[in-house]
Design a protein around this motif. Structure first.
Motif, short mmCIF file in Angstrom:
data_model
loop_
_atom_site.label_atom_id
_atom_site.label_comp_id
_atom_site.label_asym_id
_atom_site.label_seq_id
_atom_site.Cartn_x
_atom_site.Cartn_y
_atom_site.Cartn_z
N UNK A 277 3.69 -0.40 2.32
CA UNK A 277 2.62 0.54 2.63
C UNK A 277 1.67 0.67 1.43
N UNK A 278 2.24 0.75 0.24
CA UNK A 278 1.43 0.84 -0.97
C UNK A 278 0.55 -0.40 -1.14
N UNK A 279 1.11 -1.56 -0.81
CA UNK A 279 0.33 -2.81 -0.90
C UNK A 279 -0.83 -2.79 0.08
N UNK A 280 -0.54 -2.34 1.32
CA UNK A 280 -1.61 -2.24 2.33
C UNK A 280 -2.71 -1.27 1.86
N UNK A 281 -2.28 -0.15 1.31
CA UNK A 281 -3.26 0.84 0.83
C UNK A 281 -4.16 0.22 -0.23
N UNK A 282 -3.54 -0.47 -1.18
CA UNK A 282 -4.32 -1.07 -2.27
C UNK A 282 -5.31 -2.09 -1.72
N UNK A 283 -4.84 -2.88 -0.70
CA UNK A 283 -5.72 -3.88 -0.09
C UNK A 283 -6.93 -3.24 0.56
N UNK A 284 -6.69 -2.19 1.37
CA UNK A 284 -7.79 -1.51 2.06
C UNK A 284 -8.75 -0.89 1.05
N UNK B 5 -9.58 2.89 18.43
CA UNK B 5 -9.18 4.19 17.89
C UNK B 5 -8.06 4.04 16.87
N UNK B 6 -7.08 3.22 17.21
CA UNK B 6 -5.95 2.99 16.30
C UNK B 6 -6.43 2.37 14.99
N UNK B 7 -7.31 1.37 15.10
CA UNK B 7 -7.81 0.67 13.90
C UNK B 7 -8.57 1.63 12.99
N UNK B 8 -9.45 2.45 13.60
CA UNK B 8 -10.22 3.41 12.79
C UNK B 8 -9.30 4.35 12.05
N UNK B 9 -8.27 4.84 12.77
CA UNK B 9 -7.35 5.79 12.15
C UNK B 9 -6.53 5.16 11.03
N UNK B 10 -6.06 3.94 11.27
CA UNK B 10 -5.19 3.32 10.26
C UNK B 10 -5.99 3.01 8.98
N UNK B 11 -7.27 2.64 9.14
CA UNK B 11 -8.10 2.38 7.94
C UNK B 11 -8.30 3.68 7.16
N UNK B 12 -8.60 4.77 7.88
CA UNK B 12 -8.77 6.06 7.19
C UNK B 12 -7.48 6.49 6.48
N UNK B 13 -6.35 6.24 7.16
CA UNK B 13 -5.06 6.57 6.54
C UNK B 13 -4.85 5.77 5.26
N UNK B 14 -5.22 4.49 5.30
CA UNK B 14 -5.03 3.64 4.13
C UNK B 14 -5.93 4.08 2.97
N UNK B 15 -7.08 4.65 3.29
CA UNK B 15 -8.01 5.07 2.24
C UNK B 15 -7.69 6.45 1.69
N UNK B 16 -6.90 7.24 2.40
CA UNK B 16 -6.60 8.60 1.96
C UNK B 16 -5.18 8.73 1.43
#
Lengths: 168, 297
Positions: free
Chosen positions: B37-44, A57-68
Motif C-alpha cells: 500500500x505504501x508503494x502504491x501511495x508513493x507511486x500515485x 467511481x472506484x478509480x476516482x476514489x482509489x486515487x484520492x485515497x492514495x494521495x491522502x
C-alpha cells in the motif's frame, strides 16, 4: 459505449482531482469545501454505461485515497456507491432541472454521510468533530451550486448530442 | 433485456468493488501505511505531485489576488495598527537584546540547545490539500531534500503543524495535529503539567487532557511540546482555551492551536526524528562527562 468516452471520463476525473486538491479545497466557506471529484463522478455516471460508471467511481476514489492519509479504499467505497446510485436513479430524476438538483443533493449527501460514518468506523474520528453536522449539510449544498457548471460541462465533454440531455 | 443484463452486471461489480474496498482498508490499517500500500501511495504521489505543483503555481497568485481584493477595506486599519506595533517593538528592542545575550550565556553554561535550533530545517511550499474530512496536505519537498517520514513540521512562526507521514523523492504528505486521525501531542503547561493534546478535525478546538494533574490551567496559557517519540521538546503548539482544574487527579479542557491551518502556504520541516535524538544524546553524554572531568582536572 466507445472507449473514447471512458478515456474522457478518466481524464475528467484526473482533472477534478488536481483542481480539488489545489483550488477547490482553498475556497472553503465556514470551513467546508465542495467535493468536485464526487460531483464529477455523479456527472460522468449520468452519461456512461453502468459498468464503466461504477469503475470510474472506484478509480476516482482509489486515487484520492492514495494521495491522502485516509485508509486506502475509503473514498473508493464511497464513490463506487455514489456512481452506482446515480446509475440506478438517473432515469427517474432526469425529467426536469429541479428534480435533477434534488437528486444531486441527495446523492452527494448520501456520499458525504457514508464517508463520515465509514471513515469513523475505520479510525478517522470524523463523527467526533463538533462541526460534522455543518460539514455534512453544507458540503452537498456547495456541490449543488457547483453542479450548475460541472454537469453541463461533463455532458458536453462526454459527447452528448441531444440539446435537452446536455442541459439536464 | 440488454439493459437489465447490464444493470445486473453493474450490481455484481458494485458488490465486488465494495468488498475490495473493505479489504484494502483493513490491509492498509493493519500495515500502518507500509508494504504494498505504501508503494502504491508513493507511486500515485510521484505521478500527481508535478501536476499539483503546476496547478498551485497558477492558482496561488489568483487566490492571493482575490484575497487582497477582499481584504482591501481592512488594509488601512491594519497598516495603522502595524505602524503602532512597530513603534512598540522598537522601544522593546534594546531590552530584548540584553536578554538575548543573557539567555545565550546561560545556555552556554547549562549546555542547552533549543529543539528548533539544534536540527536542520527544510522550507517547503504547500502544493495540495485534502478535502473537508481529510486535513492532510502535501508539500513540494521530499526525501531528495532530506525530508523523512516522522519529521515534525512547523509554520513560519515556529508553531507546530504536524508530522510527515509519507515521503517520495520530490514531495511529502503531512498529517496535521488537528486531524482526529493524528496521534495526540505530549505537551506541558508553564506550570509543568504534562498532558496530551488531541485534534477533533476542527481547526480551532483541540482536547487537552492531563492525567495526574496537580494544578489548574488557565485560559491563554501557552502549551509547548514536552518531548516524545514524535516531537522534540520546546515547540510551541497552542494556547489553553478554557480554565480547567483537576478533578480526582484528571484535568480536561480545550485548547486552540497557534498555527493557522487554513492559510498555510509555506511550512518548515524539522529534520528531527526520535532516532536522531537518541543518537545525539548517546554521543553527547560521554563528551559532557569528559569535559566535566577535564574541567575538574
Amino acid at each position: 459505449m466507445s472507449g473514447r468516452r471512458i478515456l474522457v471520463g478518466l481524464a475528467l476525473v484526473g482533472l477534478a482531482i488536481v483542481l480539488q486538491t489545489t483550488l477547490v479545497v482553498r475556497v472553503s466557506i465556514y470551513g467546508v469545501a465542495a467535493d468536485l471529484v464526487l460531483l464529477t463522478v455523479i456527472a460522468a455516471a449520468r452519461r456512461l454505461d453502468p459498468e464503466p460508471a461504477v469503475l470510474l467511481g472506484f478509480t476516482a476514489g482509489i486515487i484520492l485515497d492514495l494521495l491522502g492519509t485516509a485508509p486506502l479504499g475509503l473514498r473508493a467505497l464511497v464513490y463506487t456507491i455514489v456512481a452506482y446510485a446515480t446509475v440506478r436513479t438517473r432515469d427517474r430524476f432526469e425529467v426536469a432541472i429541479p428534480t435533477l438538483g434534488l437528486a444531486v443533493y441527495g446523492i452527494a449527501l448520501m456520499g458525504t454521510v457514508l464517508l463520515a460514518v465509514v471513515g469513523t468506523l475505520f479510525g478517522e474520528g470524523t463523527l467526533r468533530d463538533p462541526g460534522v453536522v455543518r460539514q455534512l449539510l453544507l458540503g452537498p449544498a456547495y456541490d449543488l451550486v457547483l453542479a450548475l457548471v460541472v454537469l453541463p460541462a461533463v455532458s458536453w465533454a462526454l459527447g452528448t448530442t441531444r440539446r435537452r440531455e446536455a442541459l439536464l | 433485456m440488454r439493459e437489465q443484463r447490464t444493470s445486473d452486471r453493474a450490481t455484481s461489480l458494485l458488490i465486488i468493488l465494495v468488498i475490495v474496498s473493505f479489504v484494502a482498508m483493513t490491509i492498509d490499517i493493519r500495515a500502518e501505511g507500509e508494504g504494498v500500500v505504501g508503494t502504491f501511495r508513493q507511486g500515485a504521489q510521484t505521478i500527481f505531485s508535478p501536476l499539483q505543483s503546476a496547478a498551485t503555481a497558477v492558482v496561488d497568485p489568483a487566490i492571493d489576488f482575490v484575497d487582497a481584493i477582499a481584504n482591501l477595506a481592512g488594509l488601512r486599519d491594519e497598516n495603522a495598527r502595524l505602524r503602532a506595533r512597530i513603534g512598540e517593538l522598537e522601544e522593546r528592542l534594546d531590552s530584548v537584546a540584553g536578554l538575548e545575550a543573557e539567555v545565550a550565556s546561560l545556555r552556554r553554561i547549562l549546555n542547552l540547545t533549543p529543539a528548533n535550533e539544534s536540527v536542520g530545517k527544510v522550507a517547503a511550499h504547500v502544493i495540495a490539500r485534502g478535502d473537508t474530512f481529510d486535513a492532510s496536505f502535501r508539500i513540494d519537498r521530499g526525501t531528495s531534500d532530506g525530508v523523512l517520514v516522522g519529521n515534525p513540521v512547523v509554520d513560519d512562526t515556529g508553531a507546530l503543524i504536524g508530522v510527515v507521514t509519507e515521503a517520495t523523492g520530490e514531495a511529502a504528505t503531512i498529517l496535521p495535529i488537528i486531524s482526529a486521525a493524528a496521534d495526540g501531542v505530549r505537551v506541558k503547561t508553564p506550570t509543568g503539567e504534562v498532558g496530551i493534546l488531541r485534534g477533533r478535525g476542527s481547526e480551532r478546538v483541540m482536547d487537552f487532557e492531563v492525567l495526574d494533574a496537580t494544578e489548574a490551567v488557565f485560559a491563554d496559557q501557552l502549551l509547548v511540546t514536552a518531548g516524545s517519540e514524535r516531537y522534540p521538546a520546546g515547540i510551541s503548539v497552542g494556547r489553553v482555551l478554557e480554565d480547567g482544574g483537576p478533578e480526582a487527579g484528571r484535568l480536561q479542557t480545550t485548547a486552540v492551536p497557534l498555527a493557522e491551518f487554513g492559510k498555510l502556504d509555506f511550512v518548515v520541516v524539522l529534520q528531527w526524528t526520535f532516532t536522531t535524538q537518541l543518537q545525539t544524546t548517546t554521543t553527547t553524554v560521554p563528551e559532557t562527562t569528559t569535559s566535566t572531568t577535564g574541567g575538574e582536572g
